[in-house]
Design a protein around this motif. Structure first.
Motif, PDB file in Angstrom:
ATOM      1  N   MET A 190       0.849  -1.170   0.000  1.00  0.00           N
ATOM      2  CA  MET A 190       0.000   0.000   0.000  1.00  0.00           C
ATOM      3  C   MET A 190       0.889   1.226   0.000  1.00  0.00           C
ATOM      4  O   MET A 190       1.875   1.289   0.726  1.00  0.00           O
ATOM      5  CB  MET A 190      -0.865  -0.057   1.254  1.00  0.00           C
ATOM      6  CG  MET A 190      -1.899   0.994   1.329  1.00  0.00           C
ATOM      7  SD  MET A 190      -2.874   0.649   2.799  1.00  0.00           S
ATOM      8  CE  MET A 190      -3.113   2.292   3.370  1.00  0.00           C
ATOM      9  N   GLN A 228     -11.946  -9.535   3.317  1.00  0.00           N
ATOM     10  CA  GLN A 228     -12.254  -8.328   4.096  1.00  0.00           C
ATOM     11  C   GLN A 228     -10.993  -7.764   4.750  1.00  0.00           C
ATOM     12  O   GLN A 228     -10.797  -6.554   4.795  1.00  0.00           O
ATOM     13  CB  GLN A 228     -13.310  -8.631   5.163  1.00  0.00           C
ATOM     14  CG  GLN A 228     -13.747  -7.407   5.951  1.00  0.00           C
ATOM     15  CD  GLN A 228     -14.362  -6.334   5.067  1.00  0.00           C
ATOM     16  OE1 GLN A 228     -15.303  -6.597   4.335  1.00  0.00           O
ATOM     17  NE2 GLN A 228     -13.826  -5.124   5.119  1.00  0.00           N
ATOM     18  N   SER A 241      -9.019  -5.933   2.194  1.00  0.00           N
ATOM     19  CA  SER A 241      -9.689  -4.666   1.933  1.00  0.00           C
ATOM     20  C   SER A 241      -9.426  -3.658   3.053  1.00  0.00           C
ATOM     21  O   SER A 241      -9.116  -2.491   2.802  1.00  0.00           O
ATOM     22  CB  SER A 241     -11.190  -4.900   1.767  1.00  0.00           C
ATOM     23  OG  SER A 241     -11.860  -3.684   1.560  1.00  0.00           O
ATOM     24  N   ASN A 242      -9.538  -4.109   4.295  1.00  0.00           N
ATOM     25  CA  ASN A 242      -9.259  -3.229   5.436  1.00  0.00           C
ATOM     26  C   ASN A 242      -7.846  -2.665   5.362  1.00  0.00           C
ATOM     27  O   ASN A 242      -7.629  -1.472   5.567  1.00  0.00           O
ATOM     28  CB  ASN A 242      -9.415  -3.982   6.766  1.00  0.00           C
ATOM     29  CG  ASN A 242     -10.839  -4.340   7.088  1.00  0.00           C
ATOM     30  OD1 ASN A 242     -11.777  -3.925   6.416  1.00  0.00           O
ATOM     31  ND2 ASN A 242     -11.010  -5.166   8.106  1.00  0.00           N
ATOM     32  N   ARG A 273      -5.850  -2.407   2.723  1.00  0.00           N
ATOM     33  CA  ARG A 273      -5.710  -1.489   1.579  1.00  0.00           C
ATOM     34  C   ARG A 273      -6.296  -0.119   1.889  1.00  0.00           C
ATOM     35  O   ARG A 273      -5.807   0.891   1.414  1.00  0.00           O
ATOM     36  CB  ARG A 273      -6.389  -2.074   0.352  1.00  0.00           C
ATOM     37  CG  ARG A 273      -5.583  -3.157  -0.296  1.00  0.00           C
ATOM     38  CD  ARG A 273      -6.118  -3.530  -1.667  1.00  0.00           C
ATOM     39  NE  ARG A 273      -5.258  -4.553  -2.230  1.00  0.00           N
ATOM     40  CZ  ARG A 273      -5.674  -5.695  -2.737  1.00  0.00           C
ATOM     41  NH1 ARG A 273      -6.967  -5.967  -2.786  1.00  0.00           N
ATOM     42  NH2 ARG A 273      -4.821  -6.568  -3.210  1.00  0.00           N
ATOM     43  N   ASP A 274      -7.371  -0.106   2.697  1.00  0.00           N
ATOM     44  CA  ASP A 274      -8.033   1.147   3.054  1.00  0.00           C
ATOM     45  C   ASP A 274      -7.380   1.837   4.247  1.00  0.00           C
ATOM     46  O   ASP A 274      -7.850   2.874   4.698  1.00  0.00           O
ATOM     47  CB  ASP A 274      -9.512   0.898   3.380  1.00  0.00           C
ATOM     48  CG  ASP A 274     -10.316   0.480   2.152  1.00  0.00           C
ATOM     49  OD1 ASP A 274      -9.841   0.701   1.022  1.00  0.00           O
ATOM     50  OD2 ASP A 274     -11.409  -0.086   2.338  1.00  0.00           O
ATOM     51  N   GLY A 275      -6.315   1.239   4.787  1.00  0.00           N
ATOM     52  CA  GLY A 275      -5.639   1.825   5.939  1.00  0.00           C
ATOM     53  C   GLY A 275      -6.358   1.562   7.247  1.00  0.00           C
ATOM     54  O   GLY A 275      -6.135   2.253   8.232  1.00  0.00           O
ATOM     55  N   GLY A 276      -7.218   0.539   7.258  1.00  0.00           N
ATOM     56  CA  GLY A 276      -7.977   0.206   8.460  1.00  0.00           C
ATOM     57  C   GLY A 276      -7.236  -0.761   9.360  1.00  0.00           C
ATOM     58  O   GLY A 276      -6.375  -1.522   8.922  1.00  0.00           O
TER      59      GLY A 276
END
Length: 125
Positions: free
Chosen positions: A6, A69, A72-73, A75-78
């Motif tokens: 990322m 999930q 995805s988290n 990649r979204d910086g979560g």
């Protein structure tokens, strides 16, 4: 030139023998604890969680939906936290270039501190 990771992030994987309510806050963890694993891509972060949780469950549970999930988290910086077998497993995205405790301790190399018991309960040696 961060191929596969990322943009400008790496990930810290933490294992704490604590319920989520008793685990350290994420910002304190990043400042003070050497991560159990340094992860470089969102997929690597999700793979690490899946491997640990799979060892705990040891029942063939399909984690593919969870894995997607977790990717995805990341990649979204979560931040992702899972609590299994009385352990809080957490992946935290950390901006590359931020001074990290692991760089002072282990020159940023991947590591596994093995601080948690992942024993599937009842199995004794």
């Amino acid at each position: 030139m961060n191929s596969g990771s990322m943009g400008g992030y790496h990930f810290h994987g933490y294992i704490e023998e604590a319920e989520a309510n008793d685990a350290l806050p994420d910002d304190e963890r990043v400042k003070t604890l050497v991560p159990d694993r340094i992860l470089h891509t969102p997929v690597e972060a999700a793979d690490w969680l899946a491997e640990l949780i799979g060892h705990v469950l040891d029942d063939g549970t399909d984690l593919s939906g969870d894995h997607a999930q977790w990717v995805s988290n990341a990649r979204d910086g979560g931040i992702t936290t899972a609590v299994v077998d009385d352990a809080a497993l957490t992946v935290i995205p950390v901006p590359t270039g931020l001074p990290c405790v692991h760089e002072r301790v282990a020159d940023g190399r991947s590591q596994s501190a093995g601080r948690v018991r992942i024993d599937r309960g009842g199995r004794r040696r």
